[in-house]
Design an enzyme around this catalytic site. Structure first.
Site: not given
Length: 346
Positions: A114, A167
């Site tokens: 991302h 993450h």
């Protein structure tokens, strides 16, 4: 390294429990930062604003996504939603964290896709807006707004990924740095309207290059499906594990987009409208029509078999640039029945 990962879990817990009212915001931000949206929304919007900008966004997006896939194969990064269980951290330390439908991505975690892909693809958008602002304002405070907005959005995307347990913070930071560097390096070097064979060879290189690396690592005894197995094992709900988050799903998207870009630039429709200057109303109509076609493509869905899924995904993203660059502008320009003025650079 264990202390770094533990600190990431503590940060995720703080984001989830100390700021509960921001949950919907984080979910919305991570949706906006999804690389798939760069293909589906940012690319058409940028293209209808400026032909050169749109092609730059698409090119940088699929190159950055391919590089992100390769980095993940070699860096073997864990994701918080499975590491917290696999490491035994959840049994040793009392924590209050939970997963979301966007948490259960199946690829390795480092670096954040991302952050890396979005950071790279939005770099030419940020610089284009900065140039426009600089030409119209002498105020240094106004001129820094595009860059500040770029950094703020990427920071928000990074925090949303930590919040979702997708993450760790160091994976986000790595993605931000690499993404901005890629955007800076690639923006001046995007190929414009090259021969069809160039784009075909690019698509082939992306597909064969990644496949060769995959099978080489597999032959050496490295199981690259380890992350898929862990995601399936520790995701709270099986339906949250999506096929489009698998590594080869992004590869089929990237190679399809590269081939589709070349085909689009060499279609008769594009040859007719490339000399036309669309007005603002026509550009808005193009975007609306493109989004309508996107809704139809999404409505078609995907076959459940993984091999057919990859083939369908490849064909879909080969078709998408053809629709955005060629067919949609041609239809809008033809229906508007306006005479094309001389070429205007964009």
């Amino acid at each position: 390294m264990e202390s770094t990962l533990s600190a990431g879990i503590i940060m995720a817990e703080a984001l989830q429990n100390r700021l509960p009212g921001l949950e919907n915001m984080w979910l919305w931000v991570t949706f906006l930062g999804d690389p798939k949206n760069l293909f589906q929304f940012c690319f058409p919007a940028a293209y209808y604003a400026s032909r050169r900008l749109g092609i730059s966004v698409l090119w940088i997006t699929f190159i950055a996504e391919w590089l992100n896939l390769v980095f993940k194969w070699f860096l073997f990064g864990d994701r918080p939603f499975w590491w917290v269980h696999e490491s035994g951290y959840s049994t040793q330390t009392p924590i209050q964290i939970h997963q979301f439908p966007s948490s259960c991505e199946t690829g390795p975690g480092s670096p954040s896709g991302h952050c890396m892909i979005t950071g790279a693809a939005l770099w030419p958008v940020m610089t284009a807006i900065s140039s426009q602002v600089a030409s119209r304002s002498r105020s240094p405070w106004v001129r820094v707004i595009p860059g500040l907005a770029y950094c703020t959005f990427l920071l928000a995307v990074g925090l949303s990924r930590v919040f979702l347990l997708a993450h760790f913070p160091h994976q986000v930071l790595g993605g931000l740095i690499v993404g901005a560097a890629l955007g800076w390096l690639m923006s001046p070097r995007v190929p414009m309207e090259r021969e069809l064979s160039f784009y075909g060879l690019t698509a082939l290189a992306l597909m064969l290059g990644a496949s060769l690396m995959y099978w080489t690592l597999f032959t050496l005894g490295l199981d690259l499906s380890w992350s898929i197995n862990l995601a399936s094992k520790w995701c709270e709900r099986p339906e949250w594990v999506h096929m489009d988050s698998r590594p080869f799903a992004s590869l089929s998207r990237d190679s399809g987009s590269a081939l589709g870009l070349g085909i689009a630039l060499h279609t008769p429709c594009y040859a007719q409208i490339r000399r036309a200057h669309l007005g603002n109303g026509q550009k808005i109509a193009c975007f609306v029509l493109a989004m309508g076609l996107l809704v139809f493509l999404e409505w078609l869905g995907y076959p459940p078999q993984i091999s057919l899924f990859y083939i369908f995904n490849f064909l879909k993203y080969t078709l998408w640039p053809c629709l955005v660059l060629a067919l949609v502008p041609w239809v809008v320009h033809t229906l508007s029945d306006q005479e094309a003025p001389p070429i205007r650079s964009s």
